[in-house]
Motif scaffolding. Structure first.
Motif, PDB file in Angstrom:
ATOM      1  N   VAL A 110       0.849  -1.194   0.000  1.00  0.00           N
ATOM      2  CA  VAL A 110       0.000   0.000   0.000  1.00  0.00           C
ATOM      3  C   VAL A 110       0.885   1.244   0.000  1.00  0.00           C
ATOM      4  O   VAL A 110       1.800   1.366   0.821  1.00  0.00           O
ATOM      5  CB  VAL A 110      -0.926   0.019   1.235  1.00  0.00           C
ATOM      6  CG1 VAL A 110      -1.763   1.303   1.250  1.00  0.00           C
ATOM      7  CG2 VAL A 110      -1.839  -1.209   1.241  1.00  0.00           C
ATOM      8  N   LEU A 111       0.594   2.173  -0.902  1.00  0.00           N
ATOM      9  CA  LEU A 111       1.329   3.427  -0.969  1.00  0.00           C
ATOM     10  C   LEU A 111       0.877   4.349   0.152  1.00  0.00           C
ATOM     11  O   LEU A 111      -0.314   4.657   0.288  1.00  0.00           O
ATOM     12  CB  LEU A 111       1.086   4.111  -2.322  1.00  0.00           C
ATOM     13  CG  LEU A 111       1.714   5.494  -2.513  1.00  0.00           C
ATOM     14  CD1 LEU A 111       3.232   5.401  -2.568  1.00  0.00           C
ATOM     15  CD2 LEU A 111       1.164   6.167  -3.768  1.00  0.00           C
ATOM     16  N   ASP A 112       1.824   4.785   0.986  1.00  0.00           N
ATOM     17  CA  ASP A 112       1.526   5.759   2.034  1.00  0.00           C
ATOM     18  C   ASP A 112       1.176   7.086   1.371  1.00  0.00           C
ATOM     19  O   ASP A 112       1.895   7.559   0.491  1.00  0.00           O
ATOM     20  CB  ASP A 112       2.739   5.914   2.948  1.00  0.00           C
ATOM     21  CG  ASP A 112       2.426   6.688   4.227  1.00  0.00           C
ATOM     22  OD1 ASP A 112       1.649   7.667   4.160  1.00  0.00           O
ATOM     23  OD2 ASP A 112       2.966   6.327   5.289  1.00  0.00           O
ATOM     24  N   ALA A 113       0.078   7.695   1.784  1.00  0.00           N
ATOM     25  CA  ALA A 113      -0.374   8.937   1.171  1.00  0.00           C
ATOM     26  C   ALA A 113       0.567  10.104   1.446  1.00  0.00           C
ATOM     27  O   ALA A 113       0.589  11.083   0.697  1.00  0.00           O
ATOM     28  CB  ALA A 113      -1.780   9.282   1.682  1.00  0.00           C
ATOM     29  N   ARG A 114       1.363  10.002   2.518  1.00  0.00           N
ATOM     30  CA  ARG A 114       2.232  11.109   2.917  1.00  0.00           C
ATOM     31  C   ARG A 114       3.646  10.890   2.389  1.00  0.00           C
ATOM     32  O   ARG A 114       4.244   9.847   2.635  1.00  0.00           O
ATOM     33  CB  ARG A 114       2.261  11.231   4.427  1.00  0.00           C
ATOM     34  CG  ARG A 114       0.917  11.604   5.045  1.00  0.00           C
ATOM     35  CD  ARG A 114       0.874  11.261   6.512  1.00  0.00           C
ATOM     36  NE  ARG A 114       1.006   9.814   6.714  1.00  0.00           N
ATOM     37  CZ  ARG A 114       0.887   9.213   7.894  1.00  0.00           C
ATOM     38  NH1 ARG A 114       0.660   9.932   8.969  1.00  0.00           N
ATOM     39  NH2 ARG A 114       1.015   7.903   7.991  1.00  0.00           N
ATOM     40  N   PRO A 115       4.222  11.866   1.683  1.00  0.00           N
ATOM     41  CA  PRO A 115       5.620  11.744   1.249  1.00  0.00           C
ATOM     42  C   PRO A 115       6.562  11.649   2.438  1.00  0.00           C
ATOM     43  O   PRO A 115       6.276  12.166   3.521  1.00  0.00           O
ATOM     44  CB  PRO A 115       5.860  13.037   0.457  1.00  0.00           C
ATOM     45  CG  PRO A 115       4.501  13.508   0.062  1.00  0.00           C
ATOM     46  CD  PRO A 115       3.590  13.092   1.166  1.00  0.00           C
ATOM     47  N   ILE A 116       7.695  10.989   2.231  1.00  0.00           N
ATOM     48  CA  ILE A 116       8.735  10.895   3.249  1.00  0.00           C
ATOM     49  C   ILE A 116       9.383  12.262   3.434  1.00  0.00           C
ATOM     50  O   ILE A 116       9.737  12.936   2.465  1.00  0.00           O
ATOM     51  CB  ILE A 116       9.793   9.855   2.832  1.00  0.00           C
ATOM     52  CG1 ILE A 116       9.157   8.453   2.733  1.00  0.00           C
ATOM     53  CG2 ILE A 116      10.967   9.844   3.795  1.00  0.00           C
ATOM     54  CD1 ILE A 116       8.600   7.919   4.019  1.00  0.00           C
ATOM     55  N   GLN A 117       9.555  12.664   4.675  1.00  0.00           N
ATOM     56  CA  GLN A 117      10.193  13.947   4.959  1.00  0.00           C
ATOM     57  C   GLN A 117      11.714  13.824   4.893  1.00  0.00           C
ATOM     58  O   GLN A 117      12.275  12.782   5.227  1.00  0.00           O
ATOM     59  CB  GLN A 117       9.763  14.437   6.338  1.00  0.00           C
ATOM     60  CG  GLN A 117       8.265  14.704   6.452  1.00  0.00           C
ATOM     61  CD  GLN A 117       7.779  15.757   5.473  1.00  0.00           C
ATOM     62  OE1 GLN A 117       8.297  16.880   5.459  1.00  0.00           O
ATOM     63  NE2 GLN A 117       6.813  15.402   4.642  1.00  0.00           N
ATOM     64  N   GLY A 118      12.376  14.908   4.499  1.00  0.00           N
ATOM     65  CA  GLY A 118      13.829  14.946   4.516  1.00  0.00           C
ATOM     66  C   GLY A 118      14.475  15.250   3.181  1.00  0.00           C
ATOM     67  O   GLY A 118      15.652  15.634   3.139  1.00  0.00           O
ATOM     68  N   ILE A 119      13.759  15.068   2.075  1.00  0.00           N
ATOM     69  CA  ILE A 119      14.337  15.400   0.767  1.00  0.00           C
ATOM     70  C   ILE A 119      14.481  16.920   0.668  1.00  0.00           C
ATOM     71  O   ILE A 119      13.544  17.665   0.968  1.00  0.00           O
ATOM     72  CB  ILE A 119      13.442  14.867  -0.375  1.00  0.00           C
ATOM     73  CG1 ILE A 119      13.428  13.336  -0.374  1.00  0.00           C
ATOM     74  CG2 ILE A 119      13.919  15.381  -1.735  1.00  0.00           C
ATOM     75  CD1 ILE A 119      14.748  12.690  -0.702  1.00  0.00           C
ATOM     76  N   PRO A 120      15.650  17.422   0.254  1.00  0.00           N
ATOM     77  CA  PRO A 120      15.835  18.875   0.140  1.00  0.00           C
ATOM     78  C   PRO A 120      15.024  19.459  -1.014  1.00  0.00           C
ATOM     79  O   PRO A 120      14.389  18.726  -1.788  1.00  0.00           O
ATOM     80  CB  PRO A 120      17.340  19.007  -0.108  1.00  0.00           C
ATOM     81  CG  PRO A 120      17.736  17.722  -0.730  1.00  0.00           C
ATOM     82  CD  PRO A 120      16.853  16.668  -0.119  1.00  0.00           C
ATOM     83  N   THR A 121      15.062  20.776  -1.130  1.00  0.00           N
ATOM     84  CA  THR A 121      14.365  21.439  -2.236  1.00  0.00           C
ATOM     85  C   THR A 121      14.936  20.965  -3.567  1.00  0.00           C
ATOM     86  O   THR A 121      16.148  20.948  -3.771  1.00  0.00           O
ATOM     87  CB  THR A 121      14.522  22.966  -2.129  1.00  0.00           C
ATOM     88  OG1 THR A 121      13.955  23.399  -0.886  1.00  0.00           O
ATOM     89  CG2 THR A 121      13.824  23.668  -3.279  1.00  0.00           C
ATOM     90  N   VAL A 122      14.050  20.554  -4.464  1.00  0.00           N
ATOM     91  CA  VAL A 122      14.439  19.983  -5.752  1.00  0.00           C
ATOM     92  C   VAL A 122      14.030  20.940  -6.862  1.00  0.00           C
ATOM     93  O   VAL A 122      12.900  21.433  -6.895  1.00  0.00           O
ATOM     94  CB  VAL A 122      13.779  18.611  -5.965  1.00  0.00           C
ATOM     95  CG1 VAL A 122      14.102  18.059  -7.358  1.00  0.00           C
ATOM     96  CG2 VAL A 122      14.215  17.628  -4.882  1.00  0.00           C
TER      97      VAL A 122
END
Length: 431
Positions: A110-122
């Motif tokens: 199941v895909l979690d609806a919330r993106p993982i936190q921590g990726i910098p500005t892209v």
């Protein structure tokens, strides 16, 4: 549904509200056509053929191949946006990158609806529309250090994006201690992939302009564009890199003369680093990456410019490396994996690649299976899943011995390929 959404709004759950609302309407949004980068620039290529991608079927789809019959493609999620790469966590979860700058996780299918936190500005978009978040890879000793690596386009002062390697520590729910460990400074680039070699080093592709006035950057040794670089796991430059200390050469360069590297994989028998590389109109390649070698772009190529003329007068030269597999016409070559599992015994030692489309025609995305002899010379290749009419971005063998595929669509899909019984109920059969 409206009552639930109103309740979430009243509780202040606006971000989750947006995700749920978007997911709920995803299947009602007509699929859009994703144009190739060169089709966005009238000076580079003829006008695109407009033929939007059809909707991806739901559930499981039965199909066959020449040597491993009775297969099915099982849809896991259709709620991704331009997904790019997959990394398998030890607990069976999957990390998935989305080019718009999100890292997602699939747990228990199941895909979690919330993106993982921590990726910098892209930085996304760019002239060719392909800047964004790219690859994701775990450190070989992930169980000890919990390090996750990713490539992305970092916002540059000129408003463009520069290909960058980042690293963070996985907590189980987020990335922390995220930092850039290698900054190429190369802007005007597209794809980037990474793989850990058997020597413990990171190998990373940095693409170069594939057309236009800057096409020669791949041969400029003071520019990381169009190169494969080799780095330590902290992003520093190994002292034994082939051009370290050589005047006029970036020290991280391992090989030169590449156009657009869309996959890196380790040959499980030889330990060699294999790379897929997109050509223009024709000339997609698989290359074996060897220290200090020049792979020829744009001095030699099997491809043609998008308007028709040949890129070079000849496709090969003695002082330049030849590919081991070439595609004419191009299939928009992208992801690659070696099959080593037991679930498909007839596919042992086969290489699988993904393709966005064949010959510049929409709705021709596919997976191809390539069979080799004991010297790793090509015997035959087989296109598969053309019936889906989807652009295919990546293909990976999972820890379970199954194959996992991402489609390169605004409404992107993650699906797996698995064995199927000869008689299977409730499966829609493609004809």
């Amino acid at each position: 549904m409206n009552t639930v959404l109103r309740r979430l709004r009243d509780l202040g759950c606006f971000p989750l509200l947006v995700v749920i609302a978007s997911t709920a309407t995803a299947d009602r949004v007509p699929p859009r056509q994703t144009l190739a980068p060169h089709e966005l620039r009238a000076s580079v290529a003829p006008p695109a053929i407009v033929w939007p991608t059809p909707a991806m079927p739901s559930g499981a789809i039965e199909f066959e191949s020449a040597e491993q019959r009775h297969l099915r493609a099982v849809v896991i999620t259709k709620a991704l946006e331009q997904p790019w790469s997959i990394a398998f966590l030890p607990d069976g979860s999957m990390l998935v990158t989305e080019r718009p700058g999100r890292l997602r996780i699939v747990r228990h299918g199941v895909l979690d609806a919330r993106p993982i936190q921590g990726i910098p500005t892209v930085k996304t978009g760019g002239e060719g529309g392909l800047e964004g978040l790219m690859d994701v890879v775990l450190h070989p000793r992930f169980s000890e250090n919990r390090w996750v690596y990713f490539t992305y386009h970092k916002p540059a002062p000129d408003g463009d994006g520069a290909t960058t390697l980042g690293r963070g520590t996985w907590t189980g729910t987020a990335l922390i201690d995220v930092r850039d460990i290698f900054e190429s400074g190369a802007t005007g680039t597209e794809a980037s992939r990474i793989v850990f070699g058997r020597d413990g080093m990171i190998y990373m592709t940095i693409s170069a302009p594939g057309s236009g006035p800057q096409i020669g950057r791949s041969q400029d040794t003071d520019d990381y564009a169009g190169k494969v670089v080799r780095l330590r796991d902290d992003g520093s430059i190994p002292a034994d890199n082939p051009f370290v200390g050589r005047r006029g050469y970036k020290p991280g360069i391992y090989t030169v003369g590449h156009r657009n590297g869309h996959a890196l994989a380790i040959n499980p028998e030889t330990g060699e680093v294999w790379q897929t590389e997109q050509g223009p109109s024709g000339g997609d390649e698989i290359n074996i990456i060897r220290a200090g070698r020049n792979y020829g772009w744009p001095l030699v190529s099997y491809g043609r410019d998008y308007w028709g003329p040949r890129i070079s007068n000849r496709p090969s030269r003695e002082d330049l490396e030849d590919p081991i597999v070439v595609w004419l016409p191009s299939i928009g070559l992208t992801g690659m994996t070696f099959y080593t599992g037991d679930r498909f015994p007839h596919w042992k030692r086969n290489v699988f690649v993904a393709g966005l489309r064949e010959g510049g025609i929409p709705r021709t995305g596919q997976i191809q299976r390539i069979e080799f002899n004991d010297k790793w010379e090509e015997l035959r290749r087989e296109p598969m899943l053309l019936e889906l009419k989807q652009r295919m971005r990546d293909i990976r063998q999972g820890p379970d011995g199954l194959l996992y595929v991402l489609t390169a669509e605004d409404q992107g899909t993650l699906f797996r390929i698995e064995p199927a019984e000869e008689r299977h109920q409730t499966i829609s059969k493609l004809r």
